[in-house]
Motif scaffolding. Structure first.
Motif, PDB file in Angstrom:
ATOM      1  N   ASN A  20     -21.765  17.645 -81.934  1.00  0.00           N
ATOM      2  CA  ASN A  20     -22.146  16.377 -81.318  1.00  0.00           C
ATOM      3  C   ASN A  20     -21.084  15.873 -80.351  1.00  0.00           C
ATOM      4  O   ASN A  20     -19.930  16.282 -80.405  1.00  0.00           O
ATOM      5  N   ARG A  21     -21.491  14.963 -79.488  1.00  0.00           N
ATOM      6  CA  ARG A  21     -20.560  14.246 -78.616  1.00  0.00           C
ATOM      7  C   ARG A  21     -20.643  12.759 -78.941  1.00  0.00           C
ATOM      8  O   ARG A  21     -21.708  12.259 -79.312  1.00  0.00           O
ATOM      9  N   TYR A  22     -19.512  12.068 -78.785  1.00  0.00           N
ATOM     10  CA  TYR A  22     -19.446  10.654 -79.120  1.00  0.00           C
ATOM     11  C   TYR A  22     -18.792   9.879 -77.984  1.00  0.00           C
ATOM     12  O   TYR A  22     -17.941  10.395 -77.270  1.00  0.00           O
ATOM     13  N   ASP A  23     -19.213   8.632 -77.857  1.00  0.00           N
ATOM     14  CA  ASP A  23     -18.606   7.768 -76.844  1.00  0.00           C
ATOM     15  C   ASP A  23     -17.199   7.352 -77.264  1.00  0.00           C
ATOM     16  O   ASP A  23     -16.291   7.282 -76.443  1.00  0.00           O
ATOM     17  N   GLY A  24     -17.025   7.050 -78.539  1.00  0.00           N
ATOM     18  CA  GLY A  24     -15.729   6.604 -79.015  1.00  0.00           C
ATOM     19  C   GLY A  24     -15.441   7.098 -80.416  1.00  0.00           C
ATOM     20  O   GLY A  24     -16.364   7.352 -81.205  1.00  0.00           O
ATOM     21  N   LEU A  25     -14.160   7.237 -80.728  1.00  0.00           N
ATOM     22  CA  LEU A  25     -13.699   7.633 -82.060  1.00  0.00           C
ATOM     23  C   LEU A  25     -12.578   6.692 -82.474  1.00  0.00           C
ATOM     24  O   LEU A  25     -11.695   6.381 -81.670  1.00  0.00           O
ATOM     25  N   ASN A  58     -14.971  16.200 -76.890  1.00  0.00           N
ATOM     26  CA  ASN A  58     -16.238  15.678 -77.415  1.00  0.00           C
ATOM     27  C   ASN A  58     -16.287  14.159 -77.552  1.00  0.00           C
ATOM     28  O   ASN A  58     -17.299  13.623 -77.997  1.00  0.00           O
ATOM     29  N   VAL A  59     -15.211  13.472 -77.173  1.00  0.00           N
ATOM     30  CA  VAL A  59     -15.141  12.015 -77.308  1.00  0.00           C
ATOM     31  C   VAL A  59     -14.610  11.422 -76.002  1.00  0.00           C
ATOM     32  O   VAL A  59     -13.649  11.937 -75.430  1.00  0.00           O
ATOM     33  N   THR A  60     -15.215  10.339 -75.548  1.00  0.00           N
ATOM     34  CA  THR A  60     -14.768   9.699 -74.307  1.00  0.00           C
ATOM     35  C   THR A  60     -13.401   9.045 -74.472  1.00  0.00           C
ATOM     36  O   THR A  60     -12.515   9.213 -73.640  1.00  0.00           O
ATOM     37  N   SER A  61     -13.202   8.284 -75.558  1.00  0.00           N
ATOM     38  CA  SER A  61     -11.905   7.644 -75.805  1.00  0.00           C
ATOM     39  C   SER A  61     -11.700   7.498 -77.306  1.00  0.00           C
ATOM     40  O   SER A  61     -12.641   7.192 -78.051  1.00  0.00           O
ATOM     41  N   THR A  62     -10.445   7.687 -77.743  1.00  0.00           N
ATOM     42  CA  THR A  62     -10.099   7.591 -79.167  1.00  0.00           C
ATOM     43  C   THR A  62      -9.086   6.477 -79.379  1.00  0.00           C
ATOM     44  O   THR A  62      -8.073   6.402 -78.688  1.00  0.00           O
ATOM     45  N   LEU A  63      -9.387   5.620 -80.357  1.00  0.00           N
ATOM     46  CA  LEU A  63      -8.498   4.521 -80.741  1.00  0.00           C
ATOM     47  C   LEU A  63      -7.830   4.894 -82.065  1.00  0.00           C
ATOM     48  O   LEU A  63      -8.501   5.043 -83.089  1.00  0.00           O
ATOM     49  N   HIS A  64      -6.501   5.069 -82.042  1.00  0.00           N
ATOM     50  CA  HIS A  64      -5.732   5.425 -83.236  1.00  0.00           C
ATOM     51  C   HIS A  64      -5.052   4.181 -83.783  1.00  0.00           C
ATOM     52  O   HIS A  64      -4.455   3.422 -83.024  1.00  0.00           O
ATOM     53  N   THR A  98     -18.198   6.482 -70.127  1.00  0.00           N
ATOM     54  CA  THR A  98     -19.041   7.476 -70.790  1.00  0.00           C
ATOM     55  C   THR A  98     -20.282   7.781 -69.948  1.00  0.00           C
ATOM     56  O   THR A  98     -20.806   6.891 -69.263  1.00  0.00           O
ATOM     57  N   PRO A  99     -20.788   9.009 -69.971  1.00  0.00           N
ATOM     58  CA  PRO A  99     -22.047   9.305 -69.268  1.00  0.00           C
ATOM     59  C   PRO A  99     -23.236   8.712 -70.030  1.00  0.00           C
ATOM     60  O   PRO A  99     -23.148   8.499 -71.237  1.00  0.00           O
ATOM     61  N   TYR A 100     -24.327   8.460 -69.313  1.00  0.00           N
ATOM     62  CA  TYR A 100     -25.502   7.918 -69.997  1.00  0.00           C
ATOM     63  C   TYR A 100     -26.034   8.925 -71.001  1.00  0.00           C
ATOM     64  O   TYR A 100     -26.412   8.584 -72.115  1.00  0.00           O
ATOM     65  N   LYS A 101     -26.052  10.191 -70.613  1.00  0.00           N
ATOM     66  CA  LYS A 101     -26.463  11.246 -71.538  1.00  0.00           C
ATOM     67  C   LYS A 101     -25.227  11.993 -72.006  1.00  0.00           C
ATOM     68  O   LYS A 101     -24.515  12.595 -71.221  1.00  0.00           O
ATOM     69  N   LEU A 102     -24.968  11.918 -73.321  1.00  0.00           N
ATOM     70  CA  LEU A 102     -23.783  12.556 -73.869  1.00  0.00           C
ATOM     71  C   LEU A 102     -23.904  14.079 -73.800  1.00  0.00           C
ATOM     72  O   LEU A 102     -24.946  14.628 -74.047  1.00  0.00           O
TER      73      LEU A 102
END
Length: 301
Positions: A98-103, A134-140, A297-301
Motif C-alpha cells: 500500500n501507499r499512504y499520505d502520511g505516517l 510509500n509515504v508522502t511525509s513521516t512525523l516522528h 500527495t497525489p490524488y491517486k496514491l
C-alpha cells in the motif's frame, strides 16, 4: 471534517464525548471523497491511550482522514491485549503493497537501549526504509524521532544523567517555515525522555534544518529540506495528565523520578496540572497534514 476509524475502536467513544468528529468505516463507505490515508506506527506500551492522544489531534484537522494502525509483529506487547491488536492493528507485511499520505511513528520508553538491541529494530528499519517510497511525509515523535534520525542520517542519541520531564518553553528557529505557520514566538511543550539529540549533530547535515528549540529541553523540531521527514523530540500529543501518570508510576516503582518541571501548579504534585499546550499541538499536526501531506500527495496514491 471527520477522521475515519474502525467501527469498534475504543478511542472513538472518548473522542465523541469531546465533540471531535469521528466517522466509522460503515458511514465512511457512503462518502464520495478521497480521504488522506494516515498510518500510525504505535510503539508505546499503552497503545489505547496513545491512540486517543493522536486521534484527538488528527481529528482537529479540516481534512478528512482514514486512519490505519500498525504495530511491530516481532515484539509481544505486555500492556495491550492480543485481542485489541488482532482486531485493530496490522503489521508491515499486511500493508507493504500500500501507499499512504502520511505516517506517524510514536515514541517508546526505551531511550537507554542501543538501537540494535531493541527487539524490533530490524522490523522498524524495514518500515522506515519502506516509508521512503510509500509515504508522502513521516512525523516522528520522541524516541521515534531519535530512531528516525539514527536510521536516516546516522545521528546517535546521548543518554542524560537525569530524566528530562516537564513542560518547557520553546522558540522558533525559522518562523517562516510552513510547519510553524501561526505559532507564537514562544510556546510550551511536554517532554519525557532519558536521551537527547545534539544540535551540533543536526547542523552537520545539509539536508536537515532545525525549526524549534528550547534553552532547557534542547532541540525540539528538525526536518529534512524536502519535508518528507519531520522529527519532534517532545510529546505534543500528551494530555493534561500523562506526565502525572508517568510520575506516579515511576514513584510507585521506587525509581525516585524528578518532579516534572513547570508542570504542577507551584511545582506541587498534590495540585492538579493544567493543559497549556493544546493550541500548539493542534497547529503542529494541522500544519503537517496541510503543507507536508495534503498539498504534496497525489490524488491517486
Amino acid at each position: 471534517m471527520p477522521i475515519k476509524v474502525p467501527d469498534l475502536l475504543p478511542a472513538k467513544s472518548k473522542l465523541k464525548e469531546e465533540n471531535i468528529f469521528v466517522m466509522d468505516e460503515s458511514r465512511a463507505f457512503t462518502q464520495d471523497i478521497r480521504p488522506l490515508k494516515i498510518l500510525i506506527l504505535n510503539l508505546m506500551p499503552l497503545k489505547q491511550q496513545t491512540e486517543t492522544h493522536l486521534l484527538r489531534l488528527l481529528g482537529n484537522s479540516p481534512l478528512q482522514l482514514e486512519i490505519g494502525l500498525l504495530h511491530t509483529s516481532t515484539h509481544t506487547s505486555r500492556n495491550t491485549s492480543a485481542e485489541h491488536l488482532k482486531q485493530f492493528y496490522k503489521s508491515i507485511n499486511d500493508v507493504k503493497a500500500n501507499r499512504y499520505d502520511g505516517l506517524i511513528i510514536t515514541g517508546a520508553p526505551i531511550e537507554k537501549l542501543p538501537y540494535e538491541d531493541v527487539t524490533y529494530w530490524e522490523e522498524l528499519s524495514e518500515i522506515m526504509e519502506w516509508s521512503k517510497s510509500n509515504v508522502t511525509s513521516t512525523l516522528h515523535i520522541c524516541w521515534g524521532a531519535m530512531a528516525g534520525l539514527y536510521y536516516h542520517y546516522g545521528i546517535d542519541k546521548y543518554i542524560m544523567e537525569e530524566k528530562l520531564a516537564g513542560v518547557f518553553t520553546h522558540s522558533l528557529t525559522d518562523p517562516h517555515e510552513k510547519l510553524l505557520s501561526g505559532f507564537d514566538e514562544e510556546f510550551v511543550v511536554p517532554h519525557s525522555r532519558e536521551a537527547d539529540i545534539r544540535k551540533t549533530d543536526i547542523e552537520q547535515h545539509p539536508d536537515l534544518k532545525i525549526l524549534s528549540e528550547s534553552e532547557e529541553a534542547g532541540m525540539y523540531i528538525s526536518a529534512s529540506n524536502d519535508g518528507k521527514q519531520i522529527f519532534v523530540t517532545g510529546h505534543p500529543e500528551y494530555d493534561a495528565f500523562t506526565l502525572r501518570k508517568e510520575f506516579d508510576r515511576d514513584t510507585e516503582a521506587g525509581l525516585n523520578p524528578p518532579v516534572p518541571v513547570n508542570y504542577y501548579p507551584d511545582d506541587d504534585p498534590a495540585k492538579t496540572p493544567k493543559l497549556r499546550w493544546r493550541t500548539h499541538s493542534n497547529m503542529l499536526v494541522s500544519n503537517w497534514l496541510n503543507y507536508y501531506v495534503y498539498q504534496e500527495t497525489p490524488y491517486k496514491l
